[in-house]
Design an enzyme around this catalytic site. Structure first.
Site, PDB file in Angstrom:
ATOM      1  N   PHE A   3      -9.026  62.099  21.866  1.00  0.00           N
ATOM      2  CA  PHE A   3      -7.571  62.225  22.038  1.00  0.00           C
ATOM      3  C   PHE A   3      -7.193  62.879  23.382  1.00  0.00           C
ATOM      4  O   PHE A   3      -6.620  62.230  24.269  1.00  0.00           O
ATOM      5  CB  PHE A   3      -7.042  63.030  20.837  1.00  0.00           C
ATOM      6  CG  PHE A   3      -5.680  63.631  20.974  1.00  0.00           C
ATOM      7  CD1 PHE A   3      -4.604  62.886  21.432  1.00  0.00           C
ATOM      8  CD2 PHE A   3      -5.463  64.970  20.613  1.00  0.00           C
ATOM      9  CE1 PHE A   3      -3.334  63.457  21.537  1.00  0.00           C
ATOM     10  CE2 PHE A   3      -4.206  65.540  20.707  1.00  0.00           C
ATOM     11  CZ  PHE A   3      -3.146  64.798  21.176  1.00  0.00           C
TER      12      PHE A   3
ATOM     13  N   LYS B  44     -20.170  60.273  22.803  1.00  0.00           N
ATOM     14  CA  LYS B  44     -21.054  59.836  21.717  1.00  0.00           C
ATOM     15  C   LYS B  44     -20.369  58.812  20.810  1.00  0.00           C
ATOM     16  O   LYS B  44     -21.021  58.184  19.987  1.00  0.00           O
ATOM     17  CB  LYS B  44     -21.416  61.088  20.894  1.00  0.00           C
ATOM     18  CG  LYS B  44     -22.572  60.939  19.962  1.00  0.00           C
ATOM     19  CD  LYS B  44     -22.904  62.322  19.383  1.00  0.00           C
ATOM     20  CE  LYS B  44     -24.072  62.296  18.447  1.00  0.00           C
ATOM     21  NZ  LYS B  44     -24.454  63.643  18.016  1.00  0.00           N
TER      22      LYS B  44
ATOM     23  N   THR C 188     -18.177  59.301  18.237  1.00  0.00           N
ATOM     24  CA  THR C 188     -18.174  59.667  16.821  1.00  0.00           C
ATOM     25  C   THR C 188     -16.982  58.945  16.195  1.00  0.00           C
ATOM     26  O   THR C 188     -16.267  58.210  16.885  1.00  0.00           O
ATOM     27  CB  THR C 188     -17.978  61.183  16.646  1.00  0.00           C
ATOM     28  OG1 THR C 188     -16.669  61.518  17.136  1.00  0.00           O
ATOM     29  CG2 THR C 188     -19.026  61.976  17.415  1.00  0.00           C
TER      30      THR C 188
ATOM     31  N   ILE D 104     -23.745  64.756  24.411  1.00  0.00           N
ATOM     32  CA  ILE D 104     -23.992  65.787  25.425  1.00  0.00           C
ATOM     33  C   ILE D 104     -25.310  66.522  25.175  1.00  0.00           C
ATOM     34  O   ILE D 104     -25.834  67.194  26.050  1.00  0.00           O
ATOM     35  CB  ILE D 104     -22.826  66.819  25.542  1.00  0.00           C
ATOM     36  CG1 ILE D 104     -22.515  67.458  24.179  1.00  0.00           C
ATOM     37  CG2 ILE D 104     -21.596  66.175  26.133  1.00  0.00           C
ATOM     38  CD1 ILE D 104     -21.544  68.636  24.280  1.00  0.00           C
TER      39      ILE D 104
ATOM     40  N   THR E 208     -10.140  76.340  22.536  1.00  0.00           N
ATOM     41  CA  THR E 208      -8.984  76.348  21.628  1.00  0.00           C
ATOM     42  C   THR E 208      -8.472  77.747  21.312  1.00  0.00           C
ATOM     43  O   THR E 208      -9.247  78.711  21.337  1.00  0.00           O
ATOM     44  CB  THR E 208      -9.403  75.646  20.305  1.00  0.00           C
ATOM     45  OG1 THR E 208      -8.460  75.935  19.294  1.00  0.00           O
ATOM     46  CG2 THR E 208     -10.766  76.137  19.814  1.00  0.00           C
ATOM     47  N   ASP E 209      -7.187  77.840  20.978  1.00  0.00           N
ATOM     48  CA  ASP E 209      -6.614  79.133  20.556  1.00  0.00           C
ATOM     49  C   ASP E 209      -7.250  79.618  19.251  1.00  0.00           C
ATOM     50  O   ASP E 209      -7.160  80.798  18.920  1.00  0.00           O
ATOM     51  CB  ASP E 209      -5.085  79.038  20.402  1.00  0.00           C
ATOM     52  CG  ASP E 209      -4.592  77.965  19.431  1.00  0.00           C
ATOM     53  OD1 ASP E 209      -5.429  77.255  18.844  1.00  0.00           O
ATOM     54  OD2 ASP E 209      -3.358  77.847  19.278  1.00  0.00           O
ATOM     55  N   GLU E 210      -7.901  78.704  18.519  1.00  0.00           N
ATOM     56  CA  GLU E 210      -8.455  79.097  17.210  1.00  0.00           C
ATOM     57  C   GLU E 210      -9.592  80.114  17.344  1.00  0.00           C
ATOM     58  O   GLU E 210      -9.947  80.771  16.369  1.00  0.00           O
ATOM     59  CB  GLU E 210      -8.921  77.859  16.428  1.00  0.00           C
ATOM     60  CG  GLU E 210      -7.765  76.923  16.138  1.00  0.00           C
ATOM     61  CD  GLU E 210      -8.066  75.874  15.082  1.00  0.00           C
ATOM     62  OE1 GLU E 210      -8.873  76.142  14.178  1.00  0.00           O
ATOM     63  OE2 GLU E 210      -7.471  74.795  15.175  1.00  0.00           O
TER      64      GLU E 210
ATOM     65  N   TYR F 239     -15.657  75.536  12.618  1.00  0.00           N
ATOM     66  CA  TYR F 239     -15.157  74.914  13.854  1.00  0.00           C
ATOM     67  C   TYR F 239     -14.896  75.976  14.924  1.00  0.00           C
ATOM     68  O   TYR F 239     -15.470  75.939  16.017  1.00  0.00           O
ATOM     69  CB  TYR F 239     -13.861  74.121  13.582  1.00  0.00           C
ATOM     70  CG  TYR F 239     -13.095  73.764  14.842  1.00  0.00           C
ATOM     71  CD1 TYR F 239     -13.639  72.893  15.780  1.00  0.00           C
ATOM     72  CD2 TYR F 239     -11.837  74.313  15.124  1.00  0.00           C
ATOM     73  CE1 TYR F 239     -12.950  72.567  16.954  1.00  0.00           C
ATOM     74  CE2 TYR F 239     -11.142  74.001  16.283  1.00  0.00           C
ATOM     75  CZ  TYR F 239     -11.702  73.130  17.195  1.00  0.00           C
ATOM     76  OH  TYR F 239     -11.024  72.825  18.360  1.00  0.00           O
TER      77      TYR F 239
ATOM     78  N   LYS G 237     -16.959  76.952  18.424  1.00  0.00           N
ATOM     79  CA  LYS G 237     -16.247  76.851  19.712  1.00  0.00           C
ATOM     80  C   LYS G 237     -16.314  78.196  20.440  1.00  0.00           C
ATOM     81  O   LYS G 237     -16.504  78.256  21.656  1.00  0.00           O
ATOM     82  CB  LYS G 237     -14.778  76.446  19.507  1.00  0.00           C
ATOM     83  CG  LYS G 237     -14.541  75.025  19.062  1.00  0.00           C
ATOM     84  CD  LYS G 237     -14.928  73.983  20.099  1.00  0.00           C
ATOM     85  CE  LYS G 237     -14.014  73.983  21.320  1.00  0.00           C
ATOM     86  NZ  LYS G 237     -14.407  72.910  22.284  1.00  0.00           N
TER      87      LYS G 237
HETATM   88  N1  LIG Z   1      -6.569  68.732  19.342  1.00  0.00           N
HETATM   89  C1  LIG Z   1      -6.156  69.968  19.574  1.00  0.00           C
HETATM   90  O1  LIG Z   1      -5.091  70.375  19.104  1.00  0.00           O
HETATM   91  C2  LIG Z   1      -6.957  70.892  20.466  1.00  0.00           C
HETATM   92  C3  LIG Z   1      -6.371  72.095  20.869  1.00  0.00           C
HETATM   93  C4  LIG Z   1      -7.079  72.934  21.744  1.00  0.00           C
HETATM   94  C5  LIG Z   1      -8.345  72.576  22.160  1.00  0.00           C
HETATM   95  N2  LIG Z   1      -8.914  71.414  21.723  1.00  0.00           N
HETATM   96  C6  LIG Z   1     -10.252  71.089  22.232  1.00  0.00           C
HETATM   97  O2  LIG Z   1     -10.116  69.960  23.068  1.00  0.00           O
HETATM   98  C7  LIG Z   1     -11.287  69.162  22.993  1.00  0.00           C
HETATM   99  C8  LIG Z   1     -10.935  67.738  22.651  1.00  0.00           C
HETATM  100  O3  LIG Z   1     -10.239  67.711  21.417  1.00  0.00           O
HETATM  101  P1  LIG Z   1      -9.589  66.371  20.826  1.00  0.00           P
HETATM  102  O4  LIG Z   1      -8.479  66.774  19.955  1.00  0.00           O
HETATM  103  O5  LIG Z   1      -9.368  65.408  21.928  1.00  0.00           O
HETATM  104  O6  LIG Z   1     -10.786  65.867  19.907  1.00  0.00           O
HETATM  105  P2  LIG Z   1     -11.227  64.425  19.397  1.00  0.00           P
HETATM  106  O7  LIG Z   1     -11.896  64.679  18.086  1.00  0.00           O
HETATM  107  O8  LIG Z   1     -10.086  63.457  19.445  1.00  0.00           O
HETATM  108  O9  LIG Z   1     -12.280  63.948  20.477  1.00  0.00           O
HETATM  109  C9  LIG Z   1     -13.551  64.508  20.615  1.00  0.00           C
HETATM  110  C10 LIG Z   1     -14.381  63.556  21.459  1.00  0.00           C
HETATM  111  O10 LIG Z   1     -15.683  64.129  21.640  1.00  0.00           O
HETATM  112  C11 LIG Z   1     -16.655  63.122  21.381  1.00  0.00           C
HETATM  113  N3  LIG Z   1     -17.880  63.793  20.924  1.00  0.00           N
HETATM  114  C12 LIG Z   1     -18.106  64.490  19.791  1.00  0.00           C
HETATM  115  N4  LIG Z   1     -19.364  64.971  19.760  1.00  0.00           N
HETATM  116  C13 LIG Z   1     -19.940  64.580  20.917  1.00  0.00           C
HETATM  117  C14 LIG Z   1     -21.231  64.782  21.484  1.00  0.00           C
HETATM  118  N5  LIG Z   1     -22.161  65.477  20.839  1.00  0.00           N
HETATM  119  N6  LIG Z   1     -21.466  64.266  22.714  1.00  0.00           N
HETATM  120  C15 LIG Z   1     -20.531  63.540  23.370  1.00  0.00           C
HETATM  121  N7  LIG Z   1     -19.322  63.301  22.870  1.00  0.00           N
HETATM  122  C16 LIG Z   1     -19.012  63.825  21.664  1.00  0.00           C
HETATM  123  C17 LIG Z   1     -16.038  62.232  20.315  1.00  0.00           C
HETATM  124  O11 LIG Z   1     -16.661  60.954  20.247  1.00  0.00           O
HETATM  125  C18 LIG Z   1     -14.590  62.176  20.803  1.00  0.00           C
HETATM  126  O12 LIG Z   1     -14.415  61.167  21.759  1.00  0.00           O
HETATM  127  C19 LIG Z   1     -12.190  69.830  21.952  1.00  0.00           C
HETATM  128  O13 LIG Z   1     -13.158  70.598  22.614  1.00  0.00           O
HETATM  129  C20 LIG Z   1     -11.251  70.715  21.167  1.00  0.00           C
HETATM  130  O14 LIG Z   1     -11.930  71.843  20.647  1.00  0.00           O
HETATM  131  C21 LIG Z   1      -8.247  70.563  20.892  1.00  0.00           C
END
Ligand SMILES: NC(=O)c1ccc[n+]([C@@H]2O[C@H](COP(=O)([O-])OP(=O)(O)OC[C@H]3O[C@@H](n4cnc5c(N)ncnc54)[C@H](O)[C@@H]3O)[C@@H](O)[C@H]2O)c1
Length: 334
Positions: free
Chosen positions: A11, A33, A35, A59, A121-123, A145, A149
């Site tokens: 995303f 990857k 997923t 990764i 993340t803020d979490e 989670y 992180k």
């Molecule tokens: N969504 C939120 O509200 C939010 C807020 C703050 C921070 N984040 C952080 O931002 C980052 C992205 O979040 P998102 O919401 O886009 O998540 P998402 O779940 O939409 O995307 C995660 C991506 O990482 C890939 N992935 C997972 N494991 C992998 C691995 N071992 N090697 C390579 N690729 C891998 C998945 O295929 C996917 O494309 C994360 O690190 C998350 O902790 C998210």
């Protein structure tokens, strides 16, 4: 600039890659990857862009990472398992990706002497009743989670202190916008409301979140990449807080659905009550959020309404089984 973007098919990563190619003319290699949450479709419009390349790998795969990083000026790591509910049911992948995967990437960045941005993340700070967390607040994660992180953040920081790696950490608040997998609150409620399915609300629905439009967070990460000081952490929070139940009600209004669809379900174990980030430090670098919650939510609902071809395969696939396990009821066929 040539970037290696890990997790760029998810995303936030895909929104970031789009911004870097379109607004900055960067060459971007995405390593992902794929997923359940990562989809090449999220990058479909960028496939033919100059300098764009895609590597299907995790990764934690040191060989694939070594090849992909060659020639890169910087690494930005989005790769993660991101759903708290899944981390409670099956934490294994969270540990592999966040702990071991981050280690592999850090080693590669160290060997190549390139800048490294960890998306966090803020979490990691846990829940806060009043006020906001700053970058020096203690880490008190409460789910597998957020705990994994937080562990990754500490490892990233150690690579700066120990090896002098130019590493930076960017901690975002709750993101929303196009291309978000519908297990997360906003797209879940939008799609269920569009289909007339029940709208599951955890507990009393009074949890408070600080919302940031995904393009603002993506710009924040780019800003930290360009202007942040190595070794530093930057909170990148949104301009508005909202109570979950109010978010659901606003979506109902925007979609034109009925409030009768609201269905209270058993709360998530250990559910954090409120997250709040103070973002003064990144503002001092010259970044500001541009999209207020009302406007961003309207845009988001419109995007899901207009992009059925993006979510139809998700809603008719593995997601159905996940949904049934999680909420104890099947999704409608509508
Ligand atoms: N969504 C939120 O509200 C939010 C807020 C703050 C921070 N984040 C952080 O931002 C980052 C992205 O979040 P998102 O919401 O886009 O998540 P998402 O779940 O939409 O995307 C995660 C991506 O990482 C890939 N992935 C997972 N494991 C992998 C691995 N071992 N090697 C390579 N690729 C891998 C998945 O295929 C996917 O494309 C994360 O690190 C998350 O902790 C998210």
């Amino acid at each position: 600039m040539k970037l290696l973007v890990c997790g760029g098919a998810g995303f936030i990563g895909s929104n970031f890659v789009r911004q870097r190619i379109t607004d900055h003319g960067d060459a971007v290699t995405v390593l992902d990857k794929l997923t359940y949450a990562g989809r090449e479709e999220n990058l479909a419009d960028l496939r033919d862009a100059d300098g764009f390349a895609f590597v299907h790998a995790g990764i934690e795969d040191a060989g694939a990472v070594a090849e992909a990083i060659a020639g890169a000026d910087a690494v930005v790591n989005f790769a993660a398992e991101t759903h708290v509910d899944r981390s409670i049911a099956e934490p294994d992948a969270f540990i592999t990706t966040h702990a071991f995967g981050t280690f592999v990437l850090l080693e590669a960045a160290r060997e190549h002497g390139v800048r490294y941005v960890q998306v966090s993340t803020d979490e990691v700070y846990g829940s806060i009743e009043e006020g906001s967390f700053t970058e020096s607040s203690p880490l008190q994660p409460s789910s597998p989670y957020s705990a994994t992180k937080a562990g990754a953040d500490l490892l990233v920081a150690s690579y700066h202190h120990t090896y002098g790696l130019e590493s930076l950490i960017c901690r975002g608040s709750n993101n929303y916008g196009p291309y978000q997998y519908p297990e997360k609150l906003i797209p879940l409620i939008v799609l269920n409301a569009l289909h007339g399915d029940p709208l599951p609300v955890y507990g009393d629905g009074q949890q408070v979140r600080n919302w940031i439009y995904v393009e603002d967070f993506a710009r924040g990460i780019g800003h930290v990449l360009a202007h942040g000081a190595p070794g530093e952490t930057y909170n990148v929070g949104g301009p508005d807080e909202a109570v979950n139940l109010d978010v659901v009600r606003r979506i109902i209004d925007l979609v034109g659905a009925s409030e009768d669809l609201i269905s209270y379900v058993t709360d998530r174990p250990g559910h954090d009550r409120r997250y709040s980030l103070g973002s003064e430090k990144v503002r001092a670098l010259g970044w500001e959020a541009q999209v207020r919650f009302d406007e961003g939510l309207e845009r988001t609902v419109a995007w899901y309404r207009d992009n059925g071809a993006w979510w139809e395969p998700i809603r008719s696939g593995e997601y159905r089984a996940y949904y049934e396990r999680q909420y104890g009821r099947a999704l409608g066929d509508g």
